[in-house]
Design a protein around this motif. Structure first.
Motif, PDB file in Angstrom:
ATOM      1  N   GLU A  38       7.335 -43.507 -20.276  1.00  9.99           N
ATOM      2  CA  GLU A  38       7.297 -43.038 -21.675  1.00  9.99           C
ATOM      3  C   GLU A  38       8.287 -43.469 -22.633  1.00  9.99           C
ATOM      4  O   GLU A  38       8.472 -43.914 -23.744  1.00  9.99           O
ATOM      5  CB  GLU A  38       6.962 -41.662 -21.895  1.00  9.99           C
ATOM      6  N   LYS A  39       9.678 -43.389 -21.980  1.00  9.64           N
ATOM      7  CA  LYS A  39      10.736 -44.051 -22.614  1.00  9.64           C
ATOM      8  C   LYS A  39      10.850 -45.266 -22.710  1.00  9.64           C
ATOM      9  O   LYS A  39      11.322 -46.061 -24.117  1.00  9.64           O
ATOM     10  CB  LYS A  39      11.979 -43.454 -21.930  1.00  9.64           C
ATOM     11  N   TYR A  40      10.747 -46.382 -21.926  1.00  6.29           N
ATOM     12  CA  TYR A  40      11.034 -47.543 -21.816  1.00  6.29           C
ATOM     13  C   TYR A  40       9.923 -48.760 -22.154  1.00  6.29           C
ATOM     14  O   TYR A  40      10.008 -49.854 -22.661  1.00  6.29           O
ATOM     15  CB  TYR A  40      11.640 -48.094 -20.795  1.00  6.29           C
ATOM     16  N   LEU A  41       8.613 -48.024 -21.954  1.00  9.71           N
ATOM     17  CA  LEU A  41       7.431 -49.181 -21.781  1.00  9.71           C
ATOM     18  C   LEU A  41       6.869 -49.365 -23.496  1.00  9.71           C
ATOM     19  O   LEU A  41       7.387 -48.448 -24.320  1.00  9.71           O
ATOM     20  CB  LEU A  41       6.388 -48.769 -21.043  1.00  9.71           C
ATOM     21  N   PRO A  42       6.565 -50.599 -23.837  1.00 10.78           N
ATOM     22  CA  PRO A  42       5.965 -50.650 -25.237  1.00 10.78           C
ATOM     23  C   PRO A  42       4.889 -49.808 -25.337  1.00 10.78           C
ATOM     24  O   PRO A  42       4.146 -49.427 -24.184  1.00 10.78           O
ATOM     25  CB  PRO A  42       5.554 -52.129 -25.231  1.00 10.78           C
ATOM     26  N   LYS A  43       4.529 -49.327 -26.747  1.00  7.76           N
ATOM     27  CA  LYS A  43       3.512 -48.610 -26.962  1.00  7.76           C
ATOM     28  C   LYS A  43       2.037 -49.023 -26.571  1.00  7.76           C
ATOM     29  O   LYS A  43       1.119 -48.344 -26.262  1.00  7.76           O
ATOM     30  CB  LYS A  43       3.449 -48.126 -28.570  1.00  7.76           C
ATOM     31  N   ASP A  44       2.105 -50.442 -26.473  1.00  4.01           N
ATOM     32  CA  ASP A  44       0.653 -50.830 -26.098  1.00  4.01           C
ATOM     33  C   ASP A  44       0.411 -51.238 -24.651  1.00  4.01           C
ATOM     34  O   ASP A  44      -0.604 -51.422 -24.225  1.00  4.01           O
ATOM     35  CB  ASP A  44       0.597 -52.367 -26.745  1.00  4.01           C
ATOM     36  N   ALA A  45       1.476 -50.846 -23.742  1.00  5.49           N
ATOM     37  CA  ALA A  45       1.214 -50.663 -22.420  1.00  5.49           C
ATOM     38  C   ALA A  45       0.093 -49.635 -21.960  1.00  5.49           C
ATOM     39  O   ALA A  45       0.200 -48.628 -22.381  1.00  5.49           O
ATOM     40  CB  ALA A  45       2.507 -50.552 -21.567  1.00  5.49           C
ATOM     41  N   GLN A  46      -0.600 -49.986 -21.050  1.00  4.36           N
ATOM     42  CA  GLN A  46      -1.548 -49.232 -20.316  1.00  4.36           C
ATOM     43  C   GLN A  46      -0.966 -48.535 -19.005  1.00  4.36           C
ATOM     44  O   GLN A  46      -0.591 -49.157 -18.160  1.00  4.36           O
ATOM     45  CB  GLN A  46      -3.083 -49.877 -20.069  1.00  4.36           C
ATOM     46  N   VAL A  52      -4.885 -41.787  -7.566  1.00  4.57           N
ATOM     47  CA  VAL A  52      -4.603 -42.755  -9.095  1.00  4.57           C
ATOM     48  C   VAL A  52      -4.840 -41.789 -10.090  1.00  4.57           C
ATOM     49  O   VAL A  52      -5.750 -40.998 -10.177  1.00  4.57           O
ATOM     50  CB  VAL A  52      -5.885 -43.712  -8.924  1.00  4.57           C
ATOM     51  N   ILE A  53      -3.914 -42.066 -11.349  1.00  3.55           N
ATOM     52  CA  ILE A  53      -3.887 -41.093 -12.322  1.00  3.55           C
ATOM     53  C   ILE A  53      -3.971 -41.831 -13.768  1.00  3.55           C
ATOM     54  O   ILE A  53      -3.026 -42.766 -13.770  1.00  3.55           O
ATOM     55  CB  ILE A  53      -2.730 -40.407 -12.251  1.00  3.55           C
ATOM     56  N   ASN A  54      -4.857 -41.733 -14.617  1.00  2.00           N
ATOM     57  CA  ASN A  54      -4.805 -42.314 -15.852  1.00  2.00           C
ATOM     58  C   ASN A  54      -4.097 -41.487 -16.676  1.00  2.00           C
ATOM     59  O   ASN A  54      -4.176 -40.315 -17.291  1.00  2.00           O
ATOM     60  CB  ASN A  54      -6.174 -42.249 -16.295  1.00  2.00           C
ATOM     61  N   ALA A 103      -9.208 -50.631 -19.127  1.00  2.00           N
ATOM     62  CA  ALA A 103      -7.828 -50.671 -18.134  1.00  2.00           C
ATOM     63  C   ALA A 103      -8.169 -49.819 -17.155  1.00  2.00           C
ATOM     64  O   ALA A 103      -7.572 -50.412 -16.037  1.00  2.00           O
ATOM     65  CB  ALA A 103      -6.820 -50.401 -19.122  1.00  2.00           C
ATOM     66  N   PHE A 104      -8.387 -48.615 -17.114  1.00  2.10           N
ATOM     67  CA  PHE A 104      -8.465 -47.869 -16.036  1.00  2.10           C
ATOM     68  C   PHE A 104      -9.539 -48.151 -14.881  1.00  2.10           C
ATOM     69  O   PHE A 104      -9.340 -48.120 -13.868  1.00  2.10           O
ATOM     70  CB  PHE A 104      -8.936 -46.098 -16.383  1.00  2.10           C
ATOM     71  N   ASP A 105     -10.765 -48.752 -15.388  1.00  8.99           N
ATOM     72  CA  ASP A 105     -11.670 -49.257 -14.439  1.00  8.99           C
ATOM     73  C   ASP A 105     -11.221 -50.478 -13.872  1.00  8.99           C
ATOM     74  O   ASP A 105     -11.427 -50.765 -12.608  1.00  8.99           O
ATOM     75  CB  ASP A 105     -13.025 -49.702 -15.299  1.00  8.99           C
ATOM     76  N   GLU A 106     -10.503 -51.215 -14.411  1.00 13.50           N
ATOM     77  CA  GLU A 106      -9.788 -52.567 -13.963  1.00 13.50           C
ATOM     78  C   GLU A 106      -8.842 -52.265 -12.703  1.00 13.50           C
ATOM     79  O   GLU A 106      -8.761 -52.678 -11.706  1.00 13.50           O
ATOM     80  CB  GLU A 106      -8.969 -53.382 -14.926  1.00 13.50           C
ATOM     81  N   SER A 133      -9.138 -50.627  -5.143  1.00 12.78           N
ATOM     82  CA  SER A 133     -10.323 -50.733  -4.147  1.00 12.78           C
ATOM     83  C   SER A 133     -10.317 -51.761  -3.313  1.00 12.78           C
ATOM     84  O   SER A 133     -10.769 -51.586  -2.060  1.00 12.78           O
ATOM     85  CB  SER A 133     -11.716 -50.546  -5.086  1.00 12.78           C
ATOM     86  N   LYS A 134      -9.555 -52.918  -3.701  1.00 10.96           N
ATOM     87  CA  LYS A 134      -9.483 -54.114  -2.779  1.00 10.96           C
ATOM     88  C   LYS A 134      -8.967 -53.756  -1.523  1.00 10.96           C
ATOM     89  O   LYS A 134      -8.977 -54.425  -0.617  1.00 10.96           O
ATOM     90  CB  LYS A 134      -8.853 -55.156  -3.594  1.00 10.96           C
ATOM     91  N   ILE A 135      -7.965 -52.811  -1.439  1.00 12.03           N
ATOM     92  CA  ILE A 135      -7.206 -52.653  -0.419  1.00 12.03           C
ATOM     93  C   ILE A 135      -7.844 -51.483   0.626  1.00 12.03           C
ATOM     94  O   ILE A 135      -7.433 -51.421   1.992  1.00 12.03           O
ATOM     95  CB  ILE A 135      -5.643 -51.916  -0.401  1.00 12.03           C
TER      96      ILE A 135
END
Length: 418
Positions: free
Chosen positions: A104-112, A133-135, A142-145, A151-153
């Motif tokens: 919350e502090k350091y990532l850009p606001k557009d980051a998912q 996993v937590i959205n 983005a959450f579905d991606e 799921s690949k692991i």
């Protein structure tokens, strides 16, 4: 999609390899002094090593921070502002409160922001194991991606509502479970007795206890210290365990059978009220993974398990609901607890041994002392004391740590297959 892993320790490498193996372009970084070693190690894995996390952040569409919880603020402060526009960012830390605060502090606001936690170690086959996993702050797309990527692991994915729910559950599932097993190891160190040479308790439940104790001490201390010291909910739960153990031990010394029996059976009736299916463990499984030659059954107080179920009772914890986000040590701890508490003859034998068998009182005293040592360290938040205490016990048990990890991995795999 370009995938980036910041922090190529054991867990980071595991994720990187798995994603590279299914065809993703994977980029990673670690401390500068580790670059040459990583390039040689991952040369055949199609994982490209970059200079630093800034380079990974600028390039990648999905970025996984796989660093210790205690370092997450510093690393995100350095790399987070360089995050590619609209990228999905996740953290593979065991404690989410400091991780989310850093994001919350350091990532850009557009980051998912979609965070995760693999509830297994890098030496465990991830297929079928639990991945949370937590959205936190991401679009549905983005959450579905992210879910598709994880799921690949091959792990079983469980979604939690928020990071607070995660940390509350982890305080119970991990922090208290680890302190219980750590205390068993430290008790042996104090008494200068090795579990594989202990003639008091050579088989059955004790086999599993000793294997999981060795498994925990076979890893590095920071795997557990962050869980205990940085989780805001851990101190309360660990102190509850220490209090339950102390009260039960006091009743044992007093030989107060009436009160002791009442507490044990009240805890059993509450914690296991919904148990209907087959027990996880049986004699055949437990004796198969012995560390020593079977010299016959001897009653034990099983104080570590009595205190665990008493703690669940006092906290109102349903361990079967917590199994949704199970770890192998927690699952085995639940299995051991139900094996003890749902076998009327064994539970009666255990109660009698706890109250009246003086030959095991020294062992119980050593465990009692160790529990409170660990609880005090957690309450003080003292990382250096945690490290010293852990490393001292690890050194004492060193001769059998590899065997303990190997056999416990086989036991975990066997239970997974059932």
């Amino acid at each position: 999609m370009k995938i980036g892993v910041i922090g190529l320790g054991d867990m980071g490498k595991m994720f990187a390899r798995l994603w590279a193996n299914v065809g993703f372009d994977v980029y990673g970084c670690d401390l500068p002094q580790n670059r040459e070693i990583l390039e040689k190690e991952l040369n055949q894995s199609n994982i490209k090593i970059l200079n630093d996390g800034i380079a990974v952040s600028r390039l990648c569409d999905f970025i996984l921070y796989s660093v210790e919880a205690e370092n997450i603020d510093k690393v995100v402060a350095q790399c987070g502002p360089s995050t590619k526009y609209g990228a999905i960012v996740a953290g593979q830390t065991s404690v989410k409160t400091p991780e989310i605060a850093a994001f919350e502090k350091y990532l850009p606001k557009d980051a998912q922001i979609v965070t995760c936690h693999a509830l297994f170690g890098p030496s465990v086959n991830p297929v079928g194991q639990t991945l949370v996993v937590i959205n936190h702050r991401a679009s549905n797309l983005a959450f579905d991606e992210t879910l598709d990527l994880f799921s690949k692991i091959g792990s079983t994915i469980h979604q939690l509502e928020d990071f607070h729910a995660h940390d509350r559950m982890m305080a119970d599932i991990q922090a208290v479970t680890h302190v219980g097993f750590e205390s068993i190891g430290t008790a042996f160190m104090h008494r200068k007795v090795y579990p594989w040479e202990n003639t008091l308790h050579p088989n059955g439940l004790d086999n599993v206890k000793f294997l999981m104790t060795l498994r925990i001490y076979s890893y590095k201390f920071h795997v557990y210290s962050g869980l205990a010291l940085l989780n805001p909910y851990a101190k309360k739960d660990v102190r509850s365990y220490a209090k339950a153990e102390s009260e039960l031990f006091e009743l044992m010394i007093e030989e107060n059978e009436k009160k002791f029996r009442k507490r044990i059976y009240a805890a059993r009736d509450q914690v296991f009220r919904d148990k209907t299916n087959t027990l996880m463990l049986d004699d055949k499984i437990m004796n198969e993974f012995s560390l020593s030659q079977d010299i016959g059954h001897k009653p034990n107080s099983h104080l570590s398990l009595l205190a665990m179920v008493e703690t669940w009772h006092k906290l109102g914890t349903n361990p079967y609901k917590s199994l949704i986000c199970q770890t192998p040590p927690f699952k085995l701890r639940v299995g051991m607890a139900e094996y003890l508490f749902l076998n009327e003859d064994l539970l009666e034998e255990t109660i009698s041994a706890a109250l009246f068998d003086k030959s095991i009182r020294g062992e119980d005293l050593a465990f009692h002392t160790a529990v409170h040592e660990w609880a005090n360290i957690v309450e003080m938040g003292d990382k250096e004391s945690y490290r010293k205490h852990f490393e001292a016990t690890k050194t004492y048990l060193a001769d059998r740590l590899d065997e303990g990890r190997e056999k416990s991995s086989l036991l975990i795999a066997k239970l997974q297959a059932l």
